[in-house]
Scaffold this motif. Structure first.
Motif, PDB file in Angstrom:
ATOM      1  N   ALA A  14       4.684  47.037  50.529  1.00 19.07           N
ATOM      2  CA  ALA A  14       3.918  45.989  51.218  1.00 19.07           C
ATOM      3  C   ALA A  14       4.512  44.604  50.931  1.00 19.07           C
ATOM      4  CB  ALA A  14       2.448  46.055  50.799  1.00 19.07           C
ATOM      5  N   LYS A  18       6.133  42.278  53.819  1.00 13.74           N
ATOM      6  CA  LYS A  18       5.594  40.933  54.058  1.00 13.74           C
ATOM      7  C   LYS A  18       6.698  39.878  53.891  1.00 13.74           C
ATOM      8  CE  LYS A  18       2.549  37.808  54.778  1.00 13.74           C
ATOM      9  NZ  LYS A  18       2.151  37.567  56.169  1.00 13.74           N
ATOM     10  N   GLN A 297      -1.873  46.380  49.566  1.00 11.21           N
ATOM     11  CA  GLN A 297      -1.585  46.813  50.932  1.00 11.21           C
ATOM     12  C   GLN A 297      -2.605  46.237  51.909  1.00 11.21           C
ATOM     13  OE1 GLN A 297      -1.091  48.354  48.047  1.00 11.21           O
ATOM     14  NE2 GLN A 297      -0.078  50.343  48.232  1.00 11.21           N
ATOM     15  N   PHE A 365       2.381  52.492  54.373  1.00 13.08           N
ATOM     16  CA  PHE A 365       3.199  52.032  53.253  1.00 13.08           C
ATOM     17  C   PHE A 365       3.547  53.246  52.394  1.00 13.08           C
ATOM     18  CE2 PHE A 365       0.755  48.123  54.258  1.00 13.08           C
ATOM     19  CZ  PHE A 365       1.843  47.317  54.586  1.00 13.08           C
TER      20      PHE A 365
END
Ligand code: AMP
Length: 431
Positions: A14, A18, A297, A365
């Motif tokens: 995650a 990101k 997450q 994920f």
């Protein structure tokens, strides 16, 4: 800028996902990553262990990494931030001295007591007879915790005295958790609703992340053995604006001030695991010196702001000028595990259906996964965290479970009731 994410779990997938969406990230390296980070656009795996600090520093120097984000606690407790800083490498996280807030439960309980920060009554023990006498005196329910790092599994919430005695005996004899259990904390049982509250801080400025809640117990109804986490959601409805203010004022600020006063300024993610009592007052259960897995997450799928910019601002002294923008929708992650976890489990099972499970409101994920030729196979106990986004926790759960149902392997196991408390609360409010 190149960004390095250290770790190989769902949290790190995650974080890397990101960071790769940041306008300032030219490439994201993950050491060592997993089969999910391997195929994430803009992300490259590098096969270095999260605890090989020298090799990680060489990588950061060779690649000209401008920001390192450390996922797991072990390298932080071992001093990776001190080491990187000494080499002029920007590394987001607390120093080894500050990371003691997670590294030692006994240190933390004493720290909380010294600074008058609310927590359950407790005593620390290295001597078994003294621990057993205390347990008998206090009675049950009572909680027994191994002092050191035990991957979230060193806690026994004992509903009767015999269970507490057995846990203390097993831990102090070193049979369980090795040296992490040679000192234990015995603390009063707290009844309430749990919540996780994570902030980004430079030791002074506090930027709260959205609230979240994880489920640690393996089985439905929050029963069965403790795990690293079977699912999580954000926001946690128990954290109302008033509760959030109380957490910041009574827990976060005094903790940062206390660390500063003790010569260990705290920088990075500070994670407070809290029990919110029925009257709304928070009590600290634990601190973590990094983000939670699986809380990261659902939190990061809701974060609209640039995470790379926030971490860089923390390190260059401009955090006070930053703010965070959130997707108002709820997010919920379901952890899919290998059958048998947290005990023994098989590895190497072929995972089917992954290609059908991602959409605008669903993201898979990876955690314990690896590539074997063309296949993605299981390579750990917690294998995937399937995350959904929706107008409510209940709708987010629907999205997550719809994606999870498309995925399978031999002996897959997951809870079907992640978010049950928040969903019950939503239904109560709606009716
Ligand atoms: P910890 O590793 O300290 O976060 O503890 C793991 C889990 O045990 C927590 O998430 C709680 O569910 C439970 N727990 C820990 N301490 C207490 C306590 N004093 N009272 C009730 N439950 C607790």
């Amino acid at each position: 800028m190149k960004v390095l994410v250290i770790g190989n779990g769902g949290r790190e997938h995650a974080l890397a996902w990101k960071c790769a969406r940041s306008p300032t990230a030219e490439e994201v390296l993950v050491a060592p990553g997993n089969a999910g980070t391997e195929t994430e656009p803009g992300v490259r795996n590098v096969d270095i262990s999260p605890t090989d600090i020298d090799a990680l520093a060489r990588l950061a120097l060779d690649e000209g990494v401008g920001l390192t984000i450390v996922g797991p606690e072990a390298p932080l407790v071992a001093g990776i931030v001190d080491h990187f800083s000494g080499l002029g490498l920007p590394c987001f996280g607390p120093s080894a001295a500050a990371a003691q807030l997670e590294g030692s439960k006994a240190f933390t309980k004493d720290f909380l007591a010294r600074h008058g920060i609310p927590t359950a009554g407790y005593r620390n023990f290295t001597d078994l007879d003294a621990a057993l006498a205390y347990i008998r005196e206090r009675g049950a329910p009572i909680v027994v915790k191994a002092d050191g790092l035990a991957a979230g599994k060193g806690v026994v919430v004992a509903m009767n005295v015999a269970e507490a005695e057995a846990a203390a005996t097993e831990m102090l004899s070193g049979a369980r958790f090795g040296s992490a259990g040679t000192r234990i904390v015995v603390e009063d049982y707290l009844a309430g609703e749990e919540a996780s509250f994570i902030v980004v801080t430079d030791g002074d400025t506090v930027l709260p992340l959205a609230s979240s809640q994880d489920h640690k117990a393996r089985d439905e109804g929050d029963t069965g053995p403790n795990t690293g986490g079977m699912g999580a959601y954000s926001p946690a409805p128990v954290v109302t604006p008033a509760v959030e203010s109380a957490i910041v004022a009574q827990v976060i600020r005094p903790t940062l001030a206390g660390m500063r006063a003790e010569g260990a300024n705290y920088t990075g993610f500070l994670y407070a695991g809290l029990m919110i009592l029925p009257d709304g007052s928070p009590k600290v259960i634990e601190f973590n010196c990094r983000m939670g897995d699986p809380e990261t997450q659902p939190i990061l799928v809701r974060l609209r702001s640039d995470l790379v910019g926030i971490c860089a601002a923390t390190l260059n002294g401009t955090l006070a000028r930053q703010s965070l923008d959130w997707d108002p929708r709820a997010a919920l992650g379901v952890v899919m595990t290998a059958g048998g976890y947290p005990g023994d489990y098989a590895r190497g099972s072929v995972i089917a259906g992954l290609e059908h499970a991602d959409s605008d409101t669903q993201k898979v994920f990876h955690a314990g996964t690896a590539r074997n030729g063309r296949d993605v196979v299981t390579a750990g106990g917690r294998v995937l965290c399937v995350t959904g986004l929706g107008e409510s926790v209940e709708r987010a759960a629907r999205e997550a479970y719809a994606a999870a149902e498309k995925i399978g392997w031999e002996d897959v196991y997951y809870r079907r009731d992640i978010g049950h408390r928040a969903i019950a609360r939503e239904r109560r409010v709606a009716s």
